[in-house]
Design a protein around this motif. Structure first.
Motif, PDB file in Angstrom:
ATOM      1  N   UNK A 102       0.710  -0.849  -0.451  1.00  0.00           N
ATOM      2  CA  UNK A 102       0.066  -0.051   0.333  1.00  0.00           C
ATOM      3  C   UNK A 102       0.624   1.492   0.340  1.00  0.00           C
ATOM      4  N   UNK A 103       0.493   2.313  -0.644  1.00  0.00           N
ATOM      5  CA  UNK A 103       0.886   3.105  -0.428  1.00  0.00           C
ATOM      6  C   UNK A 103       1.385   4.032  -0.048  1.00  0.00           C
ATOM      7  N   UNK A 104       0.067   3.967   2.046  1.00  0.00           N
ATOM      8  CA  UNK A 104       1.047   4.414   2.908  1.00  0.00           C
ATOM      9  C   UNK A 104       1.910   3.494   3.525  1.00  0.00           C
ATOM     10  N   UNK A 139      16.353  13.538  -1.163  1.00  0.00           N
ATOM     11  CA  UNK A 139      15.083  13.278  -1.774  1.00  0.00           C
ATOM     12  C   UNK A 139      14.078  12.610  -3.088  1.00  0.00           C
ATOM     13  N   UNK A 140      14.942  11.713  -2.332  1.00  0.00           N
ATOM     14  CA  UNK A 140      13.910  10.113  -2.775  1.00  0.00           C
ATOM     15  C   UNK A 140      12.515  10.397  -1.907  1.00  0.00           C
ATOM     16  N   UNK A 141      11.350  11.008  -2.761  1.00  0.00           N
ATOM     17  CA  UNK A 141      10.227  11.062  -2.472  1.00  0.00           C
ATOM     18  C   UNK A 141       9.941   9.837  -2.241  1.00  0.00           C
ATOM     19  N   UNK A 146      -2.899  12.312  -4.270  1.00  0.00           N
ATOM     20  CA  UNK A 146      -2.257  12.652  -6.236  1.00  0.00           C
ATOM     21  C   UNK A 146      -1.595  10.541  -6.012  1.00  0.00           C
ATOM     22  N   UNK A 147      -0.561  11.755  -6.300  1.00  0.00           N
ATOM     23  CA  UNK A 147       0.383  10.558  -6.925  1.00  0.00           C
ATOM     24  C   UNK A 147       0.605   9.306  -6.239  1.00  0.00           C
ATOM     25  N   UNK A 148      -0.236   9.194  -5.202  1.00  0.00           N
ATOM     26  CA  UNK A 148      -0.063   7.610  -4.580  1.00  0.00           C
ATOM     27  C   UNK A 148      -1.188   7.285  -5.732  1.00  0.00           C
ATOM     28  N   UNK A 154      -2.411   2.917 -11.844  1.00  0.00           N
ATOM     29  CA  UNK A 154      -1.609   2.288 -12.713  1.00  0.00           C
ATOM     30  C   UNK A 154      -1.595   0.938 -12.976  1.00  0.00           C
ATOM     31  N   UNK A 155      -0.892   0.447 -11.421  1.00  0.00           N
ATOM     32  CA  UNK A 155      -1.213  -0.712 -10.528  1.00  0.00           C
ATOM     33  C   UNK A 155      -2.172  -1.872 -11.134  1.00  0.00           C
TER      34      UNK A 155
END
Length: 352
Positions: A102-104, A139-141, A146-148, A154-155
């Protein structure tokens, strides 16, 4: 050798160059920063980070890094981070996404890796590790809302799962006022009086499950009608004025002789309902709240749902967000809004 230098003492001898002494000082600073950071974290946070770093170690092994350190070593030894680059951290992020996390979860695990990498590498930014590399790691975000959402879409299109394991995305159960009222009206039995007090603490005060489990009888003043307790998650000690329902439930619990004279406020119970002399753990509270939820037609009620109900109800009654933030023990206003259900009518609270 630098490895022979004590992590807390810099004592360069005649044969030590200034460069070697500086490198030893950096290593000592890195280890001190590690220890100080871990000392200031709660046991719960450290356990979560340990799981995150163990997952990162698993990734390193899966990409065939033969000398990949273990998760335990990554959490305790800053030298274990030597050789970690922003490319590896970025690859880890994509590995998590491809694995269906999951994105979280991706964001949390990425934050743990970056935190420890920064603590470790800043103190040893010599040779192959430069400060430029450290900035690139920082800097790796992760992914915003919204991006998630876009990455999940897409997944889905690619047929990639968006969850690992059986756990479902968390969405608070919406409690209705009538259901809350019924939950508070427990039978006049020892277990019923305990349950009534438990439910009032959750629905009327928005306490976290662990906070309820940590309460003792000494946290309460039934005459003044107050509760003074510690919120471990945010390191705050607070006093709440008890609501009318909570005060009645507390007095019934004490005056009946059911309450302990010292120690944990809430006593555990057996299957038949008989109370034990052992305090209720967070796990026992979770199981009991779930069971009580069945009585009002909710199959998955949790203490967290009760906290959502409390925040939403308080907002609907006109509570200012700042007051709610203080009462709920949140560190930021943004956290408050995560616990408040959106109105069915979007402009219902707008005054024009």
């Amino acid at each position: 050798m630098l490895e022979d230098v004590s992590p807390y003492e810099i004592t360069p001898g005649p044969s030590n160059s200034l460069i070697r002494a500086g490198q030893a000082a950096n290593q000592a600073a890195s280890r001190i920063a590690f220890d100080e950071y871990r000392t200031n974290r709660t046991a719960q946070t450290l356990r979560a980070q340990q799981a995150d770093l163990a997952n990162f170690s698993r990734f390193l092994h899966e990409v065939k890094i033969s000398d990949a350190p273990s998760g335990a070593l990554l959490q305790t030894d800053p030298t274990a981070w030597q050789g970690i680059t922003h490319g590896l951290v970025l690859a880890y992020r994509e590995w998590l996404m491809a694995g269906g996390y999951a994105v979280a979860t991706v964001n949390r695990r990425l934050a743990s890796v970056k935190r420890y990498a920064n603590l470790a590498l800043v103190g040893s930014a010599t040779g192959s590790t430069s400060y430029d590399e450290i900035e690139k790691i920082k800097g790796v975000r992760g992914f915003g809302h919204k991006a998630g959402r876009n990455r999940d879409a897409k997944r889905d299109e690619a047929g990639t799962p968006t969850r690992v394991g059986a756990k479902k995305p968390y969405k608070a159960v919406t409690l209705m006022p009538l259901q809350a009222k019924i939950l508070k009206e427990q039978p006049s039995t020892p277990q019923g009086r305990r349950d009534a007090l438990l439910i009032c603490l959750l629905l009327d005060h928005g306490l976290r499950c662990g906070e309820v489990a940590a309460l003792t009888i000494d946290n309460f003043d039934p005459i003044a009608g107050t509760m003074t307790f510690y919120r471990q998650k945010v390191d705050k000690r607070q006093t709440h004025k008890l609501t009318g329902d909570t005060l009645l439930a507390l007095r019934a619990w004490i005056e009946s002789g059911d309450a302990p004279t010292s120690g944990s406020l809430l006593r555990g119970s057996r299957k038949g309902g008989a109370l034990t002399h052992v305090g209720m753990s967070a796990r026992a509270i979770t199981a009991r709240v779930r069971e009580l939820g069945y009585t009002v037609g909710i199959e998955t009620l949790s203490a967290h749902d009760c906290r959502h109900y409390w925040a939403t109800r308080a907002t609907q009654q006109g509570t200012h967000p700042r007051a709610l933030q203080q009462a709920g023990g949140w560190n930021s206003p943004a956290m408050v809004m995560r616990y408040v259900d959106e109105s069915e009518i979007a402009n219902a609270g707008v005054i024009v």
